[in-house]
Motif scaffolding. Structure first.
Motif, mmCIF file in Angstrom:
data_model
loop_
_atom_site.group_PDB
_atom_site.id
_atom_site.type_symbol
_atom_site.label_atom_id
_atom_site.label_comp_id
_atom_site.label_asym_id
_atom_site.label_seq_id
_atom_site.Cartn_x
_atom_site.Cartn_y
_atom_site.Cartn_z
ATOM 1 N N GLY A 130 0.809 -1.209 0.000
ATOM 2 C CA GLY A 130 0.000 0.000 0.000
ATOM 3 C C GLY A 130 0.841 1.257 0.000
ATOM 4 N N SER A 131 1.949 1.254 0.724
ATOM 5 C CA SER A 131 2.798 2.451 0.799
ATOM 6 C C SER A 131 3.472 2.755 -0.530
ATOM 7 N N TYR A 132 3.619 1.730 -1.391
ATOM 8 C CA TYR A 132 4.229 1.940 -2.702
ATOM 9 C C TYR A 132 3.221 1.840 -3.837
ATOM 10 N N HIS A 133 1.922 2.092 -3.527
ATOM 11 C CA HIS A 133 0.915 2.201 -4.582
ATOM 12 C C HIS A 133 0.745 0.881 -5.334
ATOM 13 N N SER A 134 0.802 -0.246 -4.612
ATOM 14 C CA SER A 134 0.604 -1.586 -5.175
ATOM 15 C C SER A 134 1.513 -1.859 -6.382
ATOM 16 N N PRO A 135 2.814 -1.998 -6.157
ATOM 17 C CA PRO A 135 3.740 -2.251 -7.263
ATOM 18 C C PRO A 135 3.602 -3.679 -7.796
ATOM 19 N N GLU A 136 4.215 -3.921 -8.944
ATOM 20 C CA GLU A 136 4.290 -5.264 -9.498
ATOM 21 C C GLU A 136 5.617 -5.906 -9.081
ATOM 22 N N VAL A 137 5.576 -7.175 -8.735
ATOM 23 C CA VAL A 137 6.754 -7.927 -8.295
ATOM 24 C C VAL A 137 6.909 -9.142 -9.189
ATOM 25 N N GLY A 138 8.139 -9.431 -9.612
ATOM 26 C CA GLY A 138 8.323 -10.567 -10.506
ATOM 27 C C GLY A 138 9.751 -11.050 -10.582
ATOM 28 N N ILE A 139 9.989 -11.961 -11.510
ATOM 29 C CA ILE A 139 11.318 -12.504 -11.764
ATOM 30 C C ILE A 139 11.534 -12.521 -13.269
ATOM 31 N N ALA A 140 12.761 -12.171 -13.702
ATOM 32 C CA ALA A 140 13.085 -12.046 -15.118
ATOM 33 C C ALA A 140 14.198 -13.020 -15.502
ATOM 34 N N PHE A 141 14.081 -13.570 -16.699
ATOM 35 C CA PHE A 141 15.119 -14.400 -17.308
ATOM 36 C C PHE A 141 15.605 -13.659 -18.552
ATOM 37 N N PHE A 142 16.895 -13.314 -18.579
ATOM 38 C CA PHE A 142 17.437 -12.381 -19.563
ATOM 39 C C PHE A 142 18.573 -13.031 -20.335
ATOM 40 N N SER A 143 18.621 -12.824 -21.659
ATOM 41 C CA SER A 143 19.691 -13.349 -22.498
ATOM 42 C C SER A 143 20.032 -12.308 -23.557
ATOM 43 N N ALA A 144 21.340 -11.946 -23.656
ATOM 44 C CA ALA A 144 21.762 -10.906 -24.589
ATOM 45 C C ALA A 144 22.906 -11.398 -25.466
ATOM 46 N N TYR A 145 22.829 -11.078 -26.746
ATOM 47 C CA TYR A 145 23.901 -11.325 -27.709
ATOM 48 C C TYR A 145 24.697 -10.032 -27.836
ATOM 49 N N LEU A 146 25.998 -10.057 -27.497
ATOM 50 C CA LEU A 146 26.808 -8.844 -27.393
ATOM 51 C C LEU A 146 27.563 -8.515 -28.676
ATOM 52 N N ASN A 147 27.306 -9.248 -29.734
ATOM 53 C CA ASN A 147 27.856 -8.945 -31.058
ATOM 54 C C ASN A 147 29.381 -8.996 -31.098
ATOM 55 N N ASN A 148 29.981 -9.845 -30.253
ATOM 56 C CA ASN A 148 31.423 -10.081 -30.285
ATOM 57 C C ASN A 148 31.654 -11.469 -29.685
ATOM 58 N N SER A 195 33.868 -13.805 -29.962
ATOM 59 C CA SER A 195 35.178 -14.298 -29.542
ATOM 60 C C SER A 195 35.707 -13.616 -28.284
ATOM 61 N N GLN A 196 35.321 -12.360 -28.007
ATOM 62 C CA GLN A 196 35.892 -11.609 -26.886
ATOM 63 C C GLN A 196 34.906 -11.349 -25.754
ATOM 64 N N LEU A 197 33.610 -11.222 -26.080
ATOM 65 C CA LEU A 197 32.602 -10.936 -25.052
ATOM 66 C C LEU A 197 31.614 -12.084 -24.863
ATOM 67 N N GLY A 198 31.293 -12.784 -25.930
ATOM 68 C CA GLY A 198 30.326 -13.875 -25.825
ATOM 69 C C GLY A 198 28.920 -13.361 -25.584
ATOM 70 N N ASN A 199 28.170 -14.078 -24.759
ATOM 71 C CA ASN A 199 26.783 -13.730 -24.450
ATOM 72 C C ASN A 199 26.626 -13.434 -22.967
ATOM 73 N N MET A 200 25.591 -12.683 -22.634
ATOM 74 C CA MET A 200 25.252 -12.353 -21.248
ATOM 75 C C MET A 200 23.914 -12.999 -20.902
ATOM 76 N N TYR A 201 23.875 -13.704 -19.769
ATOM 77 C CA TYR A 201 22.641 -14.315 -19.284
ATOM 78 C C TYR A 201 22.378 -13.826 -17.862
ATOM 79 N N GLY A 202 21.121 -13.767 -17.485
ATOM 80 C CA GLY A 202 20.813 -13.315 -16.143
ATOM 81 C C GLY A 202 19.472 -13.786 -15.644
ATOM 82 N N ILE A 203 19.358 -13.874 -14.339
ATOM 83 C CA ILE A 203 18.089 -14.127 -13.665
ATOM 84 C C ILE A 203 18.037 -13.199 -12.462
ATOM 85 N N TYR A 204 16.941 -12.431 -12.347
ATOM 86 C CA TYR A 204 16.875 -11.477 -11.244
ATOM 87 C C TYR A 204 15.421 -11.182 -10.857
#
Length: 368
Positions: free
Chosen positions: A77-95, A97-106
């Motif tokens: 109630g104090s925060y105006h009924s926010p939404e709460v959740g969990i995210a699964f994230f995957s990014a292609y970094l366009n390199n 050989s040197q950066l690869g991919n980024m994955y996340g869960i938060y």
């Protein structure tokens, strides 16, 4: 985590000035499954070598599970009924050989920034774990001087706009920043920052309910001063990469005044014992007779944003006594705390000097 301090300042400011609830608002509650695509770029903030790593725009995909509940008598109630959740994230970094991919869960919380519940504008804050498929290697990948470990902390900040097509489906779009680094646990640790725009669709997995919002009555003000004692420890590396890990221990005291259900202000003191400072002083041809000489003492002002049993601390202090001055005389501590019961505190905090992370530590505390 070079951008962590700016990230938290932006987070606090957005939440502090979010508008209050109106009695005639209609709240949609339920559970949602969302699929988003992202397009953007890596932010080149650090060194000229970063330009070698950035080879083009990046793309990402994300799957979210979100719930929205209403309870005017709780932190929701104090925060105006926010939404709460969990995210699964995957990014292609366009390199590849040197950066690869980024994955996340938060996990994340999305806070309302307007009063209309037909078209939602949210500020979203997420904190979790990130995984980089490729990291620094002194022989095979020495130009990657931004990521020193596969496992990292991931922070996501985003402005999101929701448009309801029907009661069971909505479209969403947004603009955000995703940061990934390891808090100097393993060097190099400049970190990667992604700036992306996203579009997606959400489907209501439960029968959505609409209810009239009840204004939240804040009764959390108190004249009592709360005292907190916290002990933390962690490990960190210093440059050059591949050096040993050094133990750091921190003892903290904070006297807090609770302003309302969201905000606390306080004053405190820290005692730091960081063995990495011995190696730093030795590198400057300063040899200490006693390892206790590296003990640092600091005084600080503290702020906490309270979200139920969780809190986001932001502390700004100065060293009153220190032999090592390579990081200057001012420091910041920020992170996340969980109040388990009436007295116990679980703490995860980063020590930074302006935009440079020194180490990440965790520990336990007691509140009176």
């Amino acid at each position: 985590m070079k951008q962590t301090r700016i990230v938290f300042l932006f987070c606090f400011a957005s939440l502090l000035f979010a508008p209050k609830l109106r009695a005639q608002d209609s709240i949609r509650s339920g559970s949602w499954l969302s699929a988003d695509i992202h397009y953007g770029f890596i932010l080149p903030l650090y060194t000229s070598s970063m330009n070698i790593l950035i080879q083009g725009h990046i793309g990402a995909a994300e799957l979210d599970y979100t719930t929205k509940q209403t309870n005017p008598n709780s932190w929701l109630g104090s925060y105006h009924s926010p939404e709460v959740g969990i995210a699964f994230f995957s990014a292609y970094l366009n390199n590849a050989s040197q950066l690869g991919n980024m994955y996340g869960i938060y996990p994340f919380i999305s806070f309302h920034l307007n009063r209309s519940f037909k078209e939602h504008l949210y500020f979203r804050v997420g904190l979790g774990l990130g995984y980089m498929s490729i990291k620094f290697d002194p022989l095979d990948n020495h130009k990657n001087d931004v990521i020193g470990s596969h496992l990292n902390a991931m922070i996501n900040l985003r402005l999101n706009y929701h448009f309801y097509v029907s009661d069971n489906m909505r479209l969403e779009t947004g603009l955000g920043v995703t940061h990934c680094s390891n808090g100097a646990y393993q060097t190099p640790n400049l970190g990667i920052n992604l700036v992306t725009a996203n579009v997606g669709v959400s489907y209501n997995m439960s029968r959505q309910k609409k209810s009239v919002a009840i204004p939240f009555v804040d009764t959390a003000k108190t004249k009592k001063i709360e005292s907190e004692f916290i002990a933390t420890a962690g490990l960190s590396e210093i440059e050059p990469p591949g050096e040993q890990k050094y133990l750091n221990v921190t003892l903290s005291y904070i006297a807090y005044k609770k302003l309302n259900s969201k905000n606390k202000l306080g004053l405190g003191a820290d005692i730091f014992y960081n063995k990495a400072n011995i190696a730093r002083l030795n590198g400057d041809s300063v040899y200490l007779k006693n390892s206790l000489d590296i003990t640092q003492f600091g005084l600080k002002v503290a702020y906490e944003l309270t979200i139920g049993k969780l809190s986001l601390p932001l502390e700004m202090g100065g060293y009153v006594y220190t032999q090592y001055t390579g990081n200057g005389y001012f420091y910041n501590r920020l992170g996340i705390r969980y109040y388990a019961g009436k007295h116990i505190i679980l703490d995860l905090t980063a020590l930074t000097h302006f935009a440079k992370a020194d180490y990440l530590d965790c520990g336990i505390g007691y509140t009176l």
